[in-house]
Design a protein around this motif. Sequence first.
Motif, PDB file in Angstrom:
ATOM      1  N   PHE A   1       0.677  -1.151  -0.048  1.00  0.00           N
ATOM      2  CA  PHE A   1       0.156   0.021  -0.014  1.00  0.00           C
ATOM      3  C   PHE A   1       0.900   1.229  -0.047  1.00  0.00           C
ATOM      4  N   GLY A   2       1.963   1.238   0.794  1.00  0.00           N
ATOM      5  CA  GLY A   2       2.531   2.469   1.053  1.00  0.00           C
ATOM      6  C   GLY A   2       3.550   2.573  -0.261  1.00  0.00           C
ATOM      7  N   LEU A   3       3.802   1.500  -0.918  1.00  0.00           N
ATOM      8  CA  LEU A   3       4.848   1.601  -2.181  1.00  0.00           C
ATOM      9  C   LEU A   3       3.607   2.227  -3.431  1.00  0.00           C
ATOM     10  N   GLY A   4       2.321   2.248  -3.139  1.00  0.00           N
ATOM     11  CA  GLY A   4       1.394   2.369  -4.557  1.00  0.00           C
ATOM     12  C   GLY A   4       1.324   1.181  -5.437  1.00  0.00           C
ATOM     13  N   LEU A   5       1.468  -0.008  -4.772  1.00  0.00           N
ATOM     14  CA  LEU A   5       1.634  -1.243  -5.527  1.00  0.00           C
ATOM     15  C   LEU A   5       0.234  -1.915  -5.283  1.00  0.00           C
ATOM     16  N   MET A   6      -0.823  -1.290  -5.017  1.00  0.00           N
ATOM     17  CA  MET A   6      -2.174  -1.906  -4.911  1.00  0.00           C
ATOM     18  C   MET A   6      -2.609  -2.540  -6.258  1.00  0.00           C
ATOM     19  N   PRO A   7      -3.062  -3.845  -6.340  1.00  0.00           N
ATOM     20  CA  PRO A   7      -3.818  -4.427  -7.636  1.00  0.00           C
ATOM     21  C   PRO A   7      -4.805  -3.468  -8.189  1.00  0.00           C
ATOM     22  N   ASP A   8      -4.622  -3.459  -9.594  1.00  0.00           N
ATOM     23  CA  ASP A   8      -5.455  -2.560 -10.328  1.00  0.00           C
ATOM     24  C   ASP A   8      -6.902  -3.330 -10.197  1.00  0.00           C
TER      25      ASP A   8
ATOM     26  N   GLN B   1     -10.993  -8.651  -7.131  1.00  0.00           N
ATOM     27  CA  GLN B   1     -11.155  -9.363  -5.765  1.00  0.00           C
ATOM     28  C   GLN B   1     -10.086  -9.172  -4.972  1.00  0.00           C
ATOM     29  N   ARG B   2      -8.715  -9.306  -5.525  1.00  0.00           N
ATOM     30  CA  ARG B   2      -7.355  -8.981  -4.878  1.00  0.00           C
ATOM     31  C   ARG B   2      -7.538  -7.635  -4.337  1.00  0.00           C
ATOM     32  N   HIS B   3      -7.897  -6.648  -5.121  1.00  0.00           N
ATOM     33  CA  HIS B   3      -7.741  -5.156  -4.542  1.00  0.00           C
ATOM     34  C   HIS B   3      -8.738  -4.902  -3.564  1.00  0.00           C
TER      35      HIS B   3
END
Length: 88
Positions: A57-64, A70-72
């Motif tokens: 989350f902190g690195l801005g690497l959340m799934p699209d 579902q993963r997001h």
Amino acid sequence: MTAPNRDAKPSDHHVVLSLRVTGGFLSGANLNFADGLNCLIGGRGAGKTTALEFLRFGLGLMPDPKTNAQRHKAIDALVKANLGSIDD
């Protein structure tokens, strides 16, 4: 063991030095990372996955959300449950 090469060129990659958590389930956690392999070891429910998802989350690497909704949604729920709303 060999001595480090003092003339070596710095690596061309980003390095995460630490993760500090204020508030929520891991409040007060301060994880310092070594240059190289790092391991999170702990019992079930200790917060290993939560710490990794906080890094994501902190690195801005959340799934699209468009390609992996579902993963997001699962990661978003984990962050909100442990830190509060990410919109605050």
